[in-house]
Every structure is written in structure tokens, then in C-alpha cells.
Design a protein around this motif. Structure first.
Motif, PDB file in Angstrom:
ATOM      1  N   UNK A 104     -17.709  -9.948   1.049  1.00 37.27           N
ATOM      2  CA  UNK A 104     -18.753  -9.337   0.685  1.00 37.27           C
ATOM      3  C   UNK A 104     -18.858  -7.853   1.049  1.00 37.27           C
ATOM      4  N   UNK A 105     -17.814  -7.051   1.581  1.00 36.41           N
ATOM      5  CA  UNK A 105     -17.838  -5.730   2.165  1.00 36.41           C
ATOM      6  C   UNK A 105     -18.178  -5.106   0.945  1.00 36.41           C
ATOM      7  N   UNK A 106     -18.819  -3.884   1.053  1.00 35.58           N
ATOM      8  CA  UNK A 106     -19.237  -3.046  -0.068  1.00 35.58           C
ATOM      9  C   UNK A 106     -17.884  -2.513  -0.684  1.00 35.58           C
ATOM     10  N   UNK A 107     -16.963  -2.018  -0.140  1.00 40.53           N
ATOM     11  CA  UNK A 107     -16.058  -1.570  -0.571  1.00 40.53           C
ATOM     12  C   UNK A 107     -14.954  -2.321  -1.380  1.00 40.53           C
ATOM     13  N   UNK A 108     -15.211  -3.721  -0.781  1.00 46.26           N
ATOM     14  CA  UNK A 108     -14.340  -4.762  -1.491  1.00 46.26           C
ATOM     15  C   UNK A 108     -15.024  -5.110  -2.967  1.00 46.26           C
ATOM     16  N   UNK A 109     -16.525  -5.063  -2.921  1.00 46.44           N
ATOM     17  CA  UNK A 109     -16.950  -5.297  -3.963  1.00 46.44           C
ATOM     18  C   UNK A 109     -17.094  -4.274  -5.233  1.00 46.44           C
ATOM     19  N   UNK A 110     -16.664  -2.929  -4.482  1.00 39.16           N
ATOM     20  CA  UNK A 110     -16.530  -1.757  -5.527  1.00 39.16           C
ATOM     21  C   UNK A 110     -15.178  -1.777  -6.291  1.00 39.16           C
ATOM     22  N   UNK A 111     -14.435  -2.743  -5.837  1.00 36.97           N
ATOM     23  CA  UNK A 111     -12.839  -3.097  -6.282  1.00 36.97           C
ATOM     24  C   UNK A 111     -11.831  -2.155  -5.563  1.00 36.97           C
ATOM     25  N   UNK A 112     -12.195  -1.610  -4.180  1.00 37.38           N
ATOM     26  CA  UNK A 112     -11.165  -0.961  -3.600  1.00 37.38           C
ATOM     27  C   UNK A 112     -10.129  -1.825  -3.041  1.00 37.38           C
ATOM     28  N   UNK A 113      -8.824  -1.371  -2.967  1.00 35.40           N
ATOM     29  CA  UNK A 113      -7.643  -2.132  -2.475  1.00 35.40           C
ATOM     30  C   UNK A 113      -7.016  -1.471  -1.315  1.00 35.40           C
ATOM     31  N   UNK A 114      -6.786  -2.279  -0.311  1.00 31.29           N
ATOM     32  CA  UNK A 114      -6.063  -1.625   0.646  1.00 31.29           C
ATOM     33  C   UNK A 114      -4.782  -2.145   0.665  1.00 31.29           C
ATOM     34  N   UNK A 115      -3.883  -1.071   0.373  1.00 34.68           N
ATOM     35  CA  UNK A 115      -2.288  -1.322   0.124  1.00 34.68           C
ATOM     36  C   UNK A 115      -1.825  -1.224   1.703  1.00 34.68           C
ATOM     37  N   UNK A 116      -2.493  -0.652   2.781  1.00 37.06           N
ATOM     38  CA  UNK A 116      -1.672  -0.609   4.056  1.00 37.06           C
ATOM     39  C   UNK A 116      -1.869  -1.858   4.645  1.00 37.06           C
ATOM     40  N   UNK A 117      -2.869  -2.719   4.442  1.00 32.35           N
ATOM     41  CA  UNK A 117      -3.365  -3.928   5.117  1.00 32.35           C
ATOM     42  C   UNK A 117      -3.151  -5.021   4.345  1.00 32.35           C
TER      43      UNK A 117
END
Length: 117
Positions: A104-117
């Protein structure tokens, strides 16, 4: 070397107290931070193993974020001040961890992808 051990002890303690709850507590407060799981408590016996494994995995990232700074602060800070920093640096890690890794994190909901983690 003592700073790295202190990071694991004090960073791990603060992550157990409030960092894991801020990062992965449900429900999410408008996608900014978690509102439960402080002091890593769970009443669900089926999820207990998952919660503790997830906590130890995530606490390694939280304490590593602090050890990176220890190299920059080498011989430049009072050791007691560094211990205080080590304890509270969990906040620096916990909020962005919630934003990107919590469902439910706001960056996750905006479609951000964390390639490092």
C-alpha cells in the motif's frame, strides 16, 4: 569494528521497536507509514515464522544503511553521539522502505520498481 557491532545492536533494537512497524505495518496511513506491528508482535501462529524471517531479513538492510554512514563518520564523531545516530537512523530507512516495498506504499501504487532491493 565496534561501530558496526553497535549498528547491529542499536539499529536492530530500534528496528524491532518501531522500524518494522513503520515499514510493514498494516494498515498503511495514506501510503506513508505503517500503523501496527510495533515491537514485532504477531498473534497469528501460522504467520509467525514468516514475520520473524521477514523481520531479520529487513533488519539486515536497515542496519546496513547505518554502517554505510559509519565510514563517512570515522574518527569525526563522538562515540555516544554515533550510538544515538545508529538508534534513530532506522527512521531514515523505515519510511522509504514503506513507500516502495509495502503493497500500500504510495510509490508502489504509482508503479515504482526497486531494482536494487
Amino acid at each position: 569494528m565496534i561501530k558496526n557491532v553497535s549498528d547491529v545492536i542499536f539499529g536492530g533494537l530500534s528496528y524491532w521497536m518501531f522500524g518494522y512497524g513503520i515499514s510493514f505495518g498494516d494498515p498503511s496511513f495514506h501510503g506513508l507509514f505503517g500503523t501496527s506491528r510495533f515491537f514485532l508482535s504477531t498473534n497469528d501462529s501460522e504467520m509467525m515464522g514468516y514475520r520473524y524471517a521477514h523481520f531479520f531479513f529487513q533488519s539486515s538492510f536497515a542496519t546496513t544503511a547505518t554502517t554505510i554512514v559509519s565510514g563517512a563518520m570515522a574518527e569525526r564523531a563522538n562515540f555516544n553521539a554515533y550510538l544515538l545516530f545508529s538508534f534513530f537512523n532506522t527512521l531514515v530507512y523505515a519510511f522509504p522502505a514503506h513507500w516502495i516495498w509495502h503493497p500500500q506504499g504510495f510509490l508502489k501504487r504509482l508503479g515504482a520498481i526497486d531494482f536494487a532491493g
